[in-house]
Motif scaffolding. Structure first.
Motif, short mmCIF file in Angstrom:
data_model
loop_
_atom_site.label_atom_id
_atom_site.label_comp_id
_atom_site.label_asym_id
_atom_site.label_seq_id
_atom_site.Cartn_x
_atom_site.Cartn_y
_atom_site.Cartn_z
N SER A 107 5.14 3.46 -10.11
CA SER A 107 5.03 2.53 -11.23
C SER A 107 6.42 2.07 -11.63
O SER A 107 7.40 2.78 -11.44
N HIS A 142 8.51 0.36 -14.96
CA HIS A 142 8.43 0.14 -16.41
C HIS A 142 9.75 -0.47 -16.88
O HIS A 142 10.81 -0.10 -16.38
N SER A 190 -1.48 6.61 -12.36
CA SER A 190 -0.16 5.98 -12.41
C SER A 190 0.83 6.95 -13.04
O SER A 190 0.74 8.15 -12.84
N LYS A 207 11.65 3.33 -12.53
CA LYS A 207 10.63 3.51 -11.48
C LYS A 207 10.28 4.98 -11.43
O LYS A 207 11.16 5.84 -11.44
#
Length: 146
Positions: free
Chosen positions: A104, A106, A125, A93
Motif C-alpha cells: 500500500s 499512503h 492492506s 509504502k
C-alpha cells in the motif's frame, strides 16, 4: 494424503514472513524508558507497528516500510523506530505478507507537532495513522535497534 496436508500447512505458515530490508535512515536509539514524546525535538518521529492479535497469531505482522522511496526497514509487531522527518508531505509504502503480498502507498503530512505514527497490517492492506500518542501498552514495545 497426510504428507500433502502437512506440506501445504508448512508452506502456508512459512510464506507469511517477510524478508527484512536494510535501512537507509539514521535510526535513533532510546536510552530512557518510558519514552517521553513531549521531550522530542522538532522532527523526531516515533513509528510503531500496532498490529493486532489476529495478525500476531499467524505471524503476518512484519511490515517493510519505505518513506519517499528510502528503506526504513522492517518493523515487527510491538516494535518501533525513531527517526527525523521534518515538516512536509511524505509518501509511505508498506508491505506485509499473508497468503499474498499486500502493498500500500499512503501520503502523510508531517507537521511541527507530529510525534507518533502508527502503522499496521490490515486484513487486505495496511494502514498509516498519525496518532500523536503512545499506545497504552507501550512498555512492551522495543526499539528495532535494541
Amino acid at each position: 494424503m497426510r504428507k500433502y496436508l502437512l506440506l501445504f500447512l508448512a508452506v502456508l505458515f512459512s510464506s507469511c514472513g517477510r524478508k527484512p530490508i536494510e535501512t537507509e535512515f539514521s535510526l535513533l536509539r532510546t536510552f530512557s524508558e518510558p519514552l517521553l514524546i513531549d521531550n522530542f525535538d522538532s522532527g523526531k518521529i516515533l513509528i510503531y507497528n500496532g498490529a493486532g492479535f489476529m495478525h500476531k497469531i499467524d505471524h503476518t505482522t512484519s511490515l517493510n516500510i519505505w518513506i519517499n522511496d528510502k528503506q526504513v526497514g522492517q518493523i515487527q509487531a510491538s516494535e518501533y523506530v525513531l527517526l527525523y522527518l521534518f515538516p512536509g508531505k511524505y509518501e509511505v509504502k508498506l508491505e506485509h505478507r499473508d497468503s499474498f503480498k499486500f502493498k500500500s502507498i499512503h501520503t502523510i503530512e508531517i507537521k511541527s507537532d507530529t510525534r507518533v505514527i502508527e502503522i499496521k497490517p490490515t486484513i487486505v492492506s495496511n494502514s498509516v495513522t498519525i496518532a500523536n500518542k503512545i499506545p497504552h501498552n507501550f512498555e512492551r514495545f522495543k526499539n528495532v535497534l535494541k
